[in-house]
Design an enzyme around this catalytic site. Sequence first.
Site, short mmCIF file in Angstrom:
data_model
loop_
_atom_site.label_atom_id
_atom_site.label_comp_id
_atom_site.label_asym_id
_atom_site.label_seq_id
_atom_site.Cartn_x
_atom_site.Cartn_y
_atom_site.Cartn_z
N ASP A 175 0.83 -1.20 0.00
CA ASP A 175 0.00 0.00 0.00
C ASP A 175 0.87 1.26 0.00
OD1 ASP A 175 -2.69 1.33 0.48
OD2 ASP A 175 -1.61 2.01 2.25
N GLU B 144 1.17 -0.32 -5.00
CA GLU B 144 0.20 0.72 -5.35
C GLU B 144 0.95 2.04 -5.57
OE1 GLU B 144 -3.69 3.00 -3.43
OE2 GLU B 144 -1.84 2.68 -2.31
N ASP C 207 -10.78 1.95 -3.66
CA ASP C 207 -10.69 3.40 -3.54
C ASP C 207 -11.43 4.12 -4.66
OD1 ASP C 207 -9.16 3.81 -1.19
OD2 ASP C 207 -7.33 3.26 -2.24
#
Length: 768
Positions: free
Chosen positions: A539, A564, A647
């Site tokens: 992340d 990410e 998201d």
Amino acid sequence: MASMSALASKVIWSRAAVSHAGSVASTHAVPPRAARVRSGSTRHGHYQGLSNVSSFNAKPLAQTVRGFKPLKRGTGFLKVEATSAASPESTFDGGATLLTVSIENSGDGVTRISISGIDKGNLLVSVSTALNSMGLNVVNASITTKTDTNEVFDYFTVTDEEGNQLDEEMFPMLQEHIMQTCLQTYKSSTPAIYGVAAAAEARWIRSTANASQMYGGQGAARNKPKDNKTTSEAAAARSEAAAALELAAAEMAQAAAVLVSMERFSAELALELEGKPEDEALQLKMIAQEEARLEASAVLERRMAAMEAALASRRQLKMELQEISVPEPSPEEVKREPAFGGAPVPDFMQPPPTVGTGPGSGQGYEIFLQGFNWEACQGVNGVGWYHHLTSRIDELADAGYTSIWLPPPTASVSDQGYLPTDLYDLDSKYGSEQDLIDLNAKMHTRNMKSMVDTVINHRCASGQDSSGRWNQFGGRMAWNEQMITCDTPEWGGKGNPGTGDEYAAAPNIDHKNETVRAQLKEWMRWLRETIGIDGFRFDFVLGYAGKYTQEYVDAAVPRLSVGEFWDACDYSDGVLAYNQDAHRQRTVNWCDSTGGTTAAFDFTTKAILQEALGRNERWRLTDSQGRPPGLMGLWPSRAVTFIDNHDTGSTLQHWPFPWEHISEGYAYLFTHPGTPCVLIDHWDNAELRQRLSELIMMRKKLRLHARSKVKILVARADLYAAYIDEKVVMKMGSGDWSPNHYNETDLGDKRWNVCASGPNYAVWRREE
């Protein structure tokens, strides 16, 4: 009665534009956008003081929009109530703006459309565009606008292409389409987080050129093999390129003229407002004008992007017509696995040589499922999420998924897991540590791999220091302020400066600290060996240097590793730029900083794909060298492609893909290089599941993979077509196209059979 998809006749505004205060307004018809309506948006230009009857002439336009799908019910934008004799009234309330559209069939064989409410700016042209795009003949129109209240009363008399009144069953769709077109914006959708010529000339070009020669300028002749290209074919290719360039130039000049007039009128209003600063009506007028000016600026940016794409296509055509030989790729280029046919990646776009020890996105044949959404922490009908997923493993394995991306497993301040506390505490909102072990065990019985969301950029403390700052950590990793970067004084960090972007919501971990790195590596090995985790999704990797990711991957030796790297795309005046080379290059650089051990989610492809489909601008889907424009076009084996995630989509909707184009988008992902990842929300939609199942089985059966080679055949506004691994052909868009009728020697003499299809897309395989 002809179906709406078959209606091809177009209407062009025939009279001169009428504007106020000397401004010049655009009147050419613009292809409708399929992007979702955003409340409060406006189109450029104003029409005020107009109260005469205007006539229209029916002329063919260069483009036919087929397969229109209205907005989904329940979006909150449209209210439709059915009546028997006439249409329902469709009402949009965008705050201060209220428009009402009603439709009815008269006794004289025509259909009448009435629109009333507050003028949104250039409403007249917007309605004309909506009718044009659906192939309707406008017999006449009466337009009245009250200059004091800006109320508009428009009446249109229309027929279908055969001169008959419309079928009443079409009324709801027509109403929604009118609303969608009137209230659209030219500005691109941007992430809610992390993001950041004369009209007459354009009309003449549109009316005299064929659609296949217009947008993008990449027709069949362009793609013919060099050794078979005849003089006449070369001339035809040059003609196509010239026509595309001419249209792009005319539209760009037209948009520039509109913006100039807007700027001048804004300046006049500003001067007037200086003399009357308390005039509320003038203030409101200035606000409306500023909205229109910004929209006009976005129109110009979009036209400039189309010009850039046309020029890039022209340069590529020039190379082909000059029969420039493409050298054999060097060993280093083969190592980088370019996913395109044609020119090699230039040196400055190549990642530097590295020796990767990690798995990236797997063996090349992976198909990921993001196995959670933003609400998964709540469970399903009283059952924890881990239990829910465990019960579905057989279903998912049978569907063809090879790997599942799991949510953050640790205890966390936030229910979703993205503010972790004790990394060894795996009793989370998703279930217990044993539940997670059982889930992984079940996946392994079906030869599936798990990839857990790994949040190690930041960590929330469990205690405060003597100054009341939260920087004391409990559990097996009993850290203190020495393990926090010194860039965030609010946390009292006394560690080293950070090596990436700051994450403001929690203390940022100091990855330069040897104790921190040693304990993180030990924890990740524990996840692999004790819990059964196969891989890691890192992340917010923008927060720390990629070399640390490599160190963690080398220590834990996962079977999957993806980061990410969500970087802001390039925008100009709110419009996504055509050239996103710099954006994807930053992602390439990050992957390379990990020693090639870790792949990355292809945010470049997501941005371009949703813009191309939602805006009917498929010319965006090829870069200046004829390759896919995302990360997949540079380093396909390190590109994990996706439509939405927890998201961007789900219930957060930070940057959602246009719903009506989701299956079309997946058709692109499953036929192209990179590793596709499906959001569980989409899999759980019955309609999408059927199409996804077909695409997954097609990809597996035909052995398409992360390094598949792509040759882009056509890329224009309404059509994209590509040839993959010399055994698959796909197309997207409303443009008519088939490999069985495409004049391309490389496709061979064999027949092609459809193996997957859906709204606005089709996939063919070579007949054996």
